[in-house]
Design an enzyme around this catalytic site. Structure first.
Site, PDB file in Angstrom:
ATOM      1  CD  GLU A   3      -6.830  -1.945   1.881  1.00  0.00           C
ATOM      2  OE1 GLU A   3      -6.631  -1.740   0.682  1.00  0.00           O
ATOM      3  OE2 GLU A   3      -6.837  -1.030   2.733  1.00  0.00           O
TER       4      GLU A   3
ATOM      5  CG  HIS B 151      -2.054   0.921   1.155  1.00  0.00           C
ATOM      6  ND1 HIS B 151      -1.892   2.281   1.141  1.00  0.00           N
ATOM      7  CD2 HIS B 151      -3.386   0.694   1.062  1.00  0.00           C
ATOM      8  CE1 HIS B 151      -3.082   2.859   1.060  1.00  0.00           C
ATOM      9  NE2 HIS B 151      -4.008   1.916   0.998  1.00  0.00           N
TER      10      HIS B 151
END
Ligand code: UDP
Ligand code: MN
Length: 340
Positions: free
Chosen positions: A291, A221
């Protein structure tokens, strides 16, 4: 005695207030790009040279992790973290062609996300995603007729699958795991050897080629790749199926990009869909929805390959020397417009 006691209470309160104010100041300053840039000073760790020498990619063979000494190029379980300069894209391209692969790219465009993002996502995918390979796009939407007609290069085709529209955007996002699981068990799974599953609110900006393929692939990320583990936004409620205990977690992975073989993704989507169902039965919803469950899955089942944040970069962070050639860029988010 009582006075001493009261003094101590005041003293504690004073320090708590100072800490609180510092916390607030930190949060405020984090909004400033210059301050955020200091993040590059947080060490990422280094790949031990003994492990570096063994790092292989399933398409390019030996990798060149020493070409990027400023970043972490492998994981503790020996998977490569793919950075620009550590692989030869031409070799990956040749090898993938030899294997005569079909690569699928799945994307969901439900509600206003379709008009806002889908055309650019597909048009730029034609320019950059697995160029020269056989590609099949799977677009999942509740309005197949509204899918834009994009000119596709030979050897590439687009299939549109109808899905029901969930009411809440969180449910649209989470429902993807179940839908993908079903699709992977059907034509998609028969058609493709490798599959990438992506968010639609991004666009390709640089070559995203076969060097990204592996049995299972996770994306670092871009907002969190240098953060210390204890700060990562995992689900912490122990009752949730997505929960990670303190000290657990390797990296924080971005659900906007994940991939792998059909079999691996069948496992991943089953795990996440089941975790979400279990949570719902308990009246829970994980902090970052699908997620959070994805992060739990990759903690339990380590990815075979990790993509550096160059593969999916957020321009809002600003430019960084270590992000050489972003391959996907986040499109501007306009939640007020997109989410009900
Ligand atoms: N999505 C969609 N319609 C919605 C909500 C989500 O099509 O109403 C899909 C879309 O592909 C989107 C993804 O689910 O990119 C994840 O949602 P979003 O990008 O809003 O989440 P974020 O990246 O902001 O966490
Ligand atoms: Mn997104």
């Amino acid at each position: 005695m009582a006075l001493k006691e009261r003094l101590r209470t005041w003293k504690r309160l004073f320090w708590l207030l100072i800490l609180f104010a510092l916390g607030l100041l930190g949060l405020y300053l984090y909004g400033l790009p210059v301050i955020r840039h200091l993040e590059v000073l947080i060490p990422m760790g280094v790949c031990p040279s003994a492990r570096m020498a063994l790092l292989r990619d399933n398409f390019t063979g030996l990798l060149h992790p020493w070409a990027r000494p400023e970043v972490l190029t492998c994981t503790s379980w020996g998977a490569p973290i793919i950075w620009d300069g550590t692989f030869d894209p031409a070799v990956a391209q040749r090898e993938a062609l030899q294997q005569n692969l079909t690569i699928a790219l799945t994307v969901f465009a439900v509600g206003r996300y379709l008009e806002k993002y889908l055309a650019r996502f597909l048009e730029t995918a034609e320019q950059h995603f697995m160029v020269g390979q056989r590609v099949v796009y799977y677009v999942f939407t509740e309005r197949p007729d509204a899918v834009p007609r994009v000119a596709l290069a030979p050897g590439r085709l687009l299939r549109v699958e109808r899905v029901a529209r969930e009411r809440r955007w969180q449910d649209v996002s989470m429902q993807r795991m179940h839908t993908l699981h079903e699709a992977l068990g059907g034509r998609l799974g028969r058609e493709a050897r490798f599959v990438f599953c992506m968010d639609v609110d991004q666009y390709f900006h640089g070559a995203f080629g076969p060097e990204a393929l592996a049995e299972s692939v996770a994306q670092l990320h871009s907002w969190h790749y240098r953060w210390p583990r204890w700060l990562l936004p995992y689900e912490r409620d122990a009752r949730s199926a997505a929960a990670l205990a303190p000290g657990e977690g390797d990296f924080y992975y971005h659900a906007a990009v994940f991939g792998g073989s059909v079999a691996a993704l069948r496992g991943l989507t089953a795990h996440c869909a089941q975790g979400q169902r279990r949570d719902r039965e308990l009246g829970l919803e994980a902090r970052w929805h699908d997620e959070s469950h994805l992060n739990k899955f990759f903690w339990l089942h380590k990815p075979a390959k990790v993509l550096s944040p160059e593969f999916c970069w957020s321009p809002d962070i600003g430019s960084r020397a270590e992000i050489r050639r972003p391959r996907l860029l986040w499109a501007p988010k306009e939640y007020a417009l997109l989410r009900d």
